[in-house]
Design a protein around this motif. Structure first.
Motif, PDB file in Angstrom:
ATOM      1  N   LEU A  21       1.197  -1.058   0.146  1.00 15.19           N
ATOM      2  CA  LEU A  21       0.064  -0.075   0.058  1.00 15.19           C
ATOM      3  C   LEU A  21       0.975   1.319  -0.025  1.00 15.19           C
ATOM      4  O   LEU A  21       0.272   2.276  -0.481  1.00 15.19           O
ATOM      5  CB  LEU A  21      -0.518  -0.107   1.301  1.00 15.19           C
ATOM      6  CG  LEU A  21      -1.751  -0.713   1.236  1.00 15.19           C
ATOM      7  CD1 LEU A  21      -2.824  -1.056   1.998  1.00 15.19           C
ATOM      8  CD2 LEU A  21      -2.902  -0.499  -0.584  1.00 15.19           C
ATOM      9  N   GLN A  24       1.638   1.350  -3.371  1.00 19.46           N
ATOM     10  CA  GLN A  24       0.528   2.320  -4.592  1.00 19.46           C
ATOM     11  C   GLN A  24      -0.016   3.493  -3.833  1.00 19.46           C
ATOM     12  O   GLN A  24       0.160   4.208  -5.059  1.00 19.46           O
ATOM     13  CB  GLN A  24      -0.206   1.209  -4.000  1.00 19.46           C
ATOM     14  CG  GLN A  24      -0.331  -0.036  -4.587  1.00 19.46           C
ATOM     15  CD  GLN A  24      -1.531  -1.236  -4.399  1.00 19.46           C
ATOM     16  OE1 GLN A  24      -1.949  -0.781  -3.637  1.00 19.46           O
ATOM     17  NE2 GLN A  24      -1.334  -2.246  -5.158  1.00 19.46           N
ATOM     18  N   GLN A  25       0.562   4.155  -2.656  1.00 22.56           N
ATOM     19  CA  GLN A  25      -0.147   4.970  -2.341  1.00 22.56           C
ATOM     20  C   GLN A  25       0.908   6.390  -2.959  1.00 22.56           C
ATOM     21  O   GLN A  25       0.648   7.744  -3.213  1.00 22.56           O
ATOM     22  CB  GLN A  25       0.191   5.343  -0.659  1.00 22.56           C
ATOM     23  CG  GLN A  25      -1.397   5.109  -0.400  1.00 22.56           C
ATOM     24  CD  GLN A  25      -1.707   5.653   1.372  1.00 22.56           C
ATOM     25  OE1 GLN A  25      -1.340   6.806   1.740  1.00 22.56           O
ATOM     26  NE2 GLN A  25      -3.055   5.396   1.456  1.00 22.56           N
ATOM     27  N   LYS A  26       2.751   6.124  -3.087  1.00 21.71           N
ATOM     28  CA  LYS A  26       3.410   7.037  -3.201  1.00 21.71           C
ATOM     29  C   LYS A  26       3.238   6.776  -5.208  1.00 21.71           C
ATOM     30  O   LYS A  26       3.303   7.998  -5.710  1.00 21.71           O
ATOM     31  CB  LYS A  26       4.460   6.151  -3.214  1.00 21.71           C
ATOM     32  CG  LYS A  26       5.198   6.756  -1.773  1.00 21.71           C
ATOM     33  CD  LYS A  26       6.264   8.221  -1.863  1.00 21.71           C
ATOM     34  CE  LYS A  26       6.248   7.660  -0.697  1.00 21.71           C
ATOM     35  NZ  LYS A  26       7.491   9.318  -0.674  1.00 21.71           N
ATOM     36  N   PHE A  29       0.145   9.532  -5.862  1.00 24.32           N
ATOM     37  CA  PHE A  29       0.620  10.868  -5.408  1.00 24.32           C
ATOM     38  C   PHE A  29       1.160  10.910  -6.507  1.00 24.32           C
ATOM     39  O   PHE A  29       1.071  12.159  -7.483  1.00 24.32           O
ATOM     40  CB  PHE A  29       1.099  10.939  -4.371  1.00 24.32           C
ATOM     41  CG  PHE A  29       1.733  12.308  -3.858  1.00 24.32           C
ATOM     42  CD1 PHE A  29       0.375  12.929  -3.120  1.00 24.32           C
ATOM     43  CD2 PHE A  29       2.783  12.792  -4.009  1.00 24.32           C
ATOM     44  CE1 PHE A  29       1.150  14.276  -2.777  1.00 24.32           C
ATOM     45  CE2 PHE A  29       3.114  14.292  -3.907  1.00 24.32           C
ATOM     46  CZ  PHE A  29       2.236  14.753  -3.334  1.00 24.32           C
ATOM     47  N   VAL A 122       2.707  11.352   1.359  1.00 21.92           N
ATOM     48  CA  VAL A 122       2.379  10.085   1.681  1.00 21.92           C
ATOM     49  C   VAL A 122       2.316  10.519   3.382  1.00 21.92           C
ATOM     50  O   VAL A 122       3.696  10.188   3.804  1.00 21.92           O
ATOM     51  CB  VAL A 122       2.438   8.811   0.979  1.00 21.92           C
ATOM     52  CG1 VAL A 122       1.834   7.541   2.088  1.00 21.92           C
ATOM     53  CG2 VAL A 122       2.295   8.569   0.070  1.00 21.92           C
ATOM     54  N   ARG A 149      -1.788  11.936   1.092  1.00 20.49           N
ATOM     55  CA  ARG A 149      -2.407  10.465   0.991  1.00 20.49           C
ATOM     56  C   ARG A 149      -2.462  10.164   2.216  1.00 20.49           C
ATOM     57  O   ARG A 149      -0.568  10.509   2.765  1.00 20.49           O
ATOM     58  CB  ARG A 149      -1.832   9.345  -0.046  1.00 20.49           C
ATOM     59  CG  ARG A 149      -2.411   9.705  -1.126  1.00 20.49           C
ATOM     60  CD  ARG A 149      -2.118   9.206  -2.483  1.00 20.49           C
ATOM     61  NE  ARG A 149      -3.018  10.123  -3.701  1.00 20.49           N
ATOM     62  CZ  ARG A 149      -3.987   9.739  -4.388  1.00 20.49           C
ATOM     63  NH1 ARG A 149      -4.341   8.724  -4.125  1.00 20.49           N
ATOM     64  NH2 ARG A 149      -4.178  10.383  -5.852  1.00 20.49           N
ATOM     65  N   MET A 151      -1.514   6.905   5.296  1.00 24.76           N
ATOM     66  CA  MET A 151      -2.028   5.697   6.084  1.00 24.76           C
ATOM     67  C   MET A 151      -1.685   5.647   7.463  1.00 24.76           C
ATOM     68  O   MET A 151      -0.687   6.448   8.642  1.00 24.76           O
ATOM     69  CB  MET A 151      -0.778   4.542   5.711  1.00 24.76           C
ATOM     70  CG  MET A 151      -0.672   4.449   4.338  1.00 24.76           C
ATOM     71  SD  MET A 151       0.292   3.186   4.009  1.00 24.76           S
ATOM     72  CE  MET A 151       0.128   1.920   4.061  1.00 24.76           C
ATOM     73  N   GLU A 175      -8.067   2.598  -0.571  1.00 24.43           N
ATOM     74  CA  GLU A 175      -6.634   2.978  -0.014  1.00 24.43           C
ATOM     75  C   GLU A 175      -5.476   2.869  -0.469  1.00 24.43           C
ATOM     76  O   GLU A 175      -4.745   3.584  -0.079  1.00 24.43           O
ATOM     77  CB  GLU A 175      -6.740   0.830   0.099  1.00 24.43           C
ATOM     78  CG  GLU A 175      -7.243   0.448   0.951  1.00 24.43           C
ATOM     79  CD  GLU A 175      -7.387  -0.719   2.077  1.00 24.43           C
ATOM     80  OE1 GLU A 175      -6.057  -1.794   0.737  1.00 24.43           O
ATOM     81  OE2 GLU A 175      -7.236  -1.363   2.771  1.00 24.43           O
ATOM     82  N   THR A 176      -5.542   3.055  -1.482  1.00 21.74           N
ATOM     83  CA  THR A 176      -4.666   4.392  -2.390  1.00 21.74           C
ATOM     84  C   THR A 176      -4.820   5.854  -1.523  1.00 21.74           C
ATOM     85  O   THR A 176      -3.564   6.447  -2.196  1.00 21.74           O
ATOM     86  CB  THR A 176      -4.431   4.097  -3.938  1.00 21.74           C
ATOM     87  OG1 THR A 176      -5.447   4.490  -4.732  1.00 21.74           O
ATOM     88  CG2 THR A 176      -4.229   2.631  -4.551  1.00 21.74           C
ATOM     89  N   GLN A 177      -5.830   5.706  -1.171  1.00 21.23           N
ATOM     90  CA  GLN A 177      -5.775   7.521  -0.727  1.00 21.23           C
ATOM     91  C   GLN A 177      -5.802   7.198   0.673  1.00 21.23           C
ATOM     92  O   GLN A 177      -5.029   8.229   1.194  1.00 21.23           O
ATOM     93  CB  GLN A 177      -7.353   7.928  -1.334  1.00 21.23           C
ATOM     94  CG  GLN A 177      -7.558   9.327  -0.401  1.00 21.23           C
ATOM     95  CD  GLN A 177      -6.544  10.778  -1.038  1.00 21.23           C
ATOM     96  OE1 GLN A 177      -6.612  10.458  -2.452  1.00 21.23           O
ATOM     97  NE2 GLN A 177      -6.181  10.823  -0.550  1.00 21.23           N
TER      98      GLN A 177
END
Length: 480
Positions: A21, A24-26, A29, A122, A149, A151, A175-177
């Motif tokens: 995750l 993926q978030q990186k 973004f 992130v 974003r 976590m 979940e990417t956000q």
């Protein structure tokens, strides 16, 4: 407790999920590095509506994790405060996002200077067990308002609220956000070691040092909201009834399991019995009983309960006088409910005067003069909060100017944290950095300095070769 094969498998699965995750978030973004004001406002609206929809379920989950946690306490201290923070930020996002003009010196004209508040990327958010809703969602709201974003790593001591909060967030965010991570120490350690663009940790000073050391490996900037022993000064001029009523509320909320709860009382010599008698009466008005009273919160788990009991015993064995505030003289041997224990005659070798209490224990420290009280505070680590009870303006100014604390409430307890237009943060061992309100937006943004010129370049006058007449004139005008 020995970890089972299932525990190990679950930890490894959550670690793998954490790393996946994060990547993926990186990546997400990079595709959307500057969300519009409209998008950020929409996300805050989604968060607010989800919280309103799930508020009863969340309050029930916290109640189950604590074995007894007043649903009204959860609504007042967690849900109401979070919703108010969301509404405050939502109304100001457009203004916060505006480029900020800065002065240009005559030497650099014609040109322009401005700050652009750019999302960092992130954000990692590490949440303690004591206020799991507020301390997850207000940092999250701040991250979203700044265009990031996020976590969220929840505490392993609140499994039911973790499940409820995860389900709520999944309804409105991919979940990417926004993603929620669970797990015990192994997962927490890995979480703190990620190369976050900013890491927010709320918890103990001891763990805060470990988190900061882990973050330092990646030069990750951190906001640490820690704690410490928050002093409460009752000045000689103060009406005892007024002071104690407000102290009793602040100390009883969540059974004292609050990072900014009054930790000890600095009281004029000779007023101990008046304080205790008044406290007994005021507490009984709020909580006529403790054991089976749903308004009074239990200690979160057996480990914390045993710690608090051991510290009371340690004080008693070393000569302290203990007064139990127990209106109905109930017994508590088979419950994690714990009434307030007022400690007199404390000494520095007692745990209750060494460590942050984080529970229903309240030492009294007497003083002969305000200067002595100030010295007592300043001889110790700088606290997250300081409380002063005095209607005398001169005393108020003296305490404010001669002590340090993360935040102060005068003639109240806790309420400075609920002021949306003021930053919240510690100082020294009680933390570093600020969030809440505009300061939170700034903390989770990069204030990018942009200097802009047009076709005409006045800077060429200082280019080599040196020693020209115009350069000498510049030195004469500006180097003086």
């Amino acid at each position: 407790m020995v970890a089972t094969v299932t525990d190990i498998h679950e930890a490894h699965a959550e670690l793998e999920r954490l790393h996946t995750l994060f990547r993926q978030q990186k990546q997400a973004f990079r595709k959307d590095p500057m969300p519009s004001a409209e998008r950020r406002i929409e996300q805050l609206d989604q968060l607010r509506m989800a919280l309103l929809k799930h508020q009863d379920n969340l309050a029930e989950a916290v109640n189950a994790d604590f074995s007894c946690r007043s649903r009204d306490e959860t609504k007042v201290a967690e849900i109401l405060t979070t919703i108010e923070s969301i509404k405050y930020a939502k109304a100001r996002i457009r203004n916060w996002m505006k480029p900020e003009k800065r002065h240009v010196g005559m030497l650099h004209a014609p040109s322009s200077n401005q700050l652009i508040y750019q999302p960092l990327g992130v954000i990692g958010i590490m949440v303690p067990w004591n206020y799991p809703i507020q301390l997850a969602l207000i940092p999250l709201m701040t991250a979203l308002a700044a265009g990031n974003r996020a976590m969220i790593k929840m505490s392993e001591f609140t499994p039911k609220i973790n499940v409820a909060l995860k389900a709520m967030l999944a309804e409105v965010f991919d979940e990417t956000q926004v993603a929620l991570i669970e797990g015990e120490v192994e997962v927490s350690s890995a979480f703190s070691e990620q190369a976050w663009d900013h890491l927010i940790f709320t918890g103990s000073t001891a763990v805060g040092k470990i988190v900061m050391a882990a973050a330092a490996k990646n030069l990750t900037p951190v906001t640490l909201e820690l704690g410490g022993k928050s002093p409460t000064i009752i000045a000689p001029d103060m009406n005892m009834q007024d002071a104690v009523e407000r102290i009793a509320f602040g100390k009883s909320l969540n059974a004292g399991q609050t990072c900014i709860a009054p930790d000890y009382i600095l009281l004029p010599e000779g007023k101990q019995q008046e304080f205790i008698d008044t406290y007994q009466a005021k507490f009984a008005q709020m909580y006529p009983s403790v054991r089976d009273n749903d308004d009074y919160t239990a200690i979160v788990n057996e480990r914390q309960h045993e710690r608090l009991q051991a510290w009371v015993k340690d004080a008693e064995e070393k000569g302290a006088r203990i007064t139990v505030v127990n209106p109905k003289n109930e017994t508590f041997s088979d419950t994690r409910k714990m009434p307030l224990h007022i400690v007199e005659n404390g000494t520095d070798n007692m745990k209750v005067l060494q460590e942050e209490l984080f529970g229903p224990i309240l030492p009294i420290v007497t003083y002969k003069s305000l200067d002595e009280a100030i010295d007592y505070i300043n001889d110790r680590d700088r606290p997250l909060a300081l409380y002063l009870f005095s209607y005398d303006q001169t005393i108020q100014e003296k305490i404010l100017s001669h002590t340090h604390a993360g935040g102060v409430s005068i003639n109240d307890t806790l309420m400075h944290i609920a002021q949306d237009d003021m930053p919240f943060g510690g100082v020294g061992p009680s933390g570093m950095g600020h969030y809440h309100g505009k300061e939170g937006f700034i903390a989770l943004s990069k204030a990018k300095a942009v200097h802009k010129k047009g076709k005409y370049n006045s800077g060429k006058f200082i280019y080599p070769p040196y020693g020209t007449a115009i350069q000498k004139m510049i030195y004469k005008i500006f180097v003086r």
